[in-house]
Design a protein around this motif. Structure first.
Motif, PDB file in Angstrom:
ATOM      1  N   ALA A  17       0.860  -1.182   0.000  1.00 47.81           N
ATOM      2  CA  ALA A  17       0.000   0.000   0.000  1.00 47.81           C
ATOM      3  C   ALA A  17       0.898   1.234   0.000  1.00 47.81           C
ATOM      4  N   SER A  18       1.603   1.418  -1.090  1.00 46.81           N
ATOM      5  CA  SER A  18       2.594   2.497  -1.169  1.00 46.81           C
ATOM      6  C   SER A  18       1.980   3.877  -0.971  1.00 46.81           C
ATOM      7  N   SER A  19       0.867   4.150  -1.640  1.00 51.59           N
ATOM      8  CA  SER A  19       0.244   5.480  -1.530  1.00 51.59           C
ATOM      9  C   SER A  19      -0.145   5.780  -0.092  1.00 51.59           C
ATOM     10  N   GLU A  20      -0.693   4.785   0.589  1.00 45.97           N
ATOM     11  CA  GLU A  20      -1.106   4.977   1.972  1.00 45.97           C
ATOM     12  C   GLU A  20       0.097   5.168   2.885  1.00 45.97           C
ATOM     13  N   ILE A  22       3.025   6.421   1.989  1.00 44.48           N
ATOM     14  CA  ILE A  22       3.562   7.763   1.706  1.00 44.48           C
ATOM     15  C   ILE A  22       2.726   8.813   2.430  1.00 44.48           C
ATOM     16  N   ALA A  23       1.404   8.664   2.385  1.00 39.04           N
ATOM     17  CA  ALA A  23       0.521   9.620   3.073  1.00 39.04           C
ATOM     18  C   ALA A  23       0.771   9.588   4.578  1.00 39.04           C
ATOM     19  N   THR A  26       4.214  11.212   5.423  1.00 34.97           N
ATOM     20  CA  THR A  26       4.278  12.671   5.298  1.00 34.97           C
ATOM     21  C   THR A  26       3.384  13.386   6.305  1.00 34.97           C
ATOM     22  N   PRO A  34       7.365  14.282   0.250  1.00 35.38           N
ATOM     23  CA  PRO A  34       6.668  13.105  -0.286  1.00 35.38           C
ATOM     24  C   PRO A  34       7.420  12.460  -1.455  1.00 35.38           C
ATOM     25  N   ARG A  38       8.574   8.565  -1.734  1.00 34.91           N
ATOM     26  CA  ARG A  38       8.233   7.730  -2.902  1.00 34.91           C
ATOM     27  C   ARG A  38       9.499   7.149  -3.527  1.00 34.91           C
ATOM     28  N   TRP A  51       7.657  -6.242   1.204  1.00 35.84           N
ATOM     29  CA  TRP A  51       6.783  -5.199   1.713  1.00 35.84           C
ATOM     30  C   TRP A  51       6.782  -5.211   3.243  1.00 35.84           C
TER      31      TRP A  51
END
Length: 110
Positions: A17-20, A22-23, A26, A34, A38, A51
């Protein structure tokens, strides 16, 4: 006879869950860029981190006030260290003789 479509096997856990991540990183660490997070995740994937390893390392880094996103990656060994030949046994013998001489300064070592 009813044909059941084959379903994909369930994904292994934990699921990426890369996007989560990163969120979360940050928000937790507003001092982190960010893009740098990434980039660190992409490099971690390239060097073969799982992972689960990424999650564990990212959690530790977010809790460390001195950490930066680039700290996620394992240290890359310096290439010059791999090209040096290992010393021969005579090096150890010379070192042992030097230690004996240093420990016994009044003794004749000839």
């Amino acid at each position: 006879m009813t044909h059941q479509p084959m379903s994909d096997p369930p994904s292994p856990y934990p699921r990426p869950a890369s996007s989560e991540l990163i969120a979360l990183a940050t928000v937790t660490r507003p001092d982190w860029d960010p893009f740098a997070v990434r980039e660190a995740l992409a490099h971690a994937h390239v060097v073969g981190m799982s992972w689960g390893q990424v999650l564990a390392a990212a959690g530790r880094l977010m809790a460390d006030p001195d950490a930066e996103p680039a700290d996620l990656l394992p240290a890359v060994p310096e290439p010059w260290r791999h090209r040096r030949p290992s010393p021969g046994p005579e090096t150890a013998q010379r070192g042992a003789a030097a230690v004996r001489a240093a420990l016994n300064p009044n003794r004749d070592t000839h």
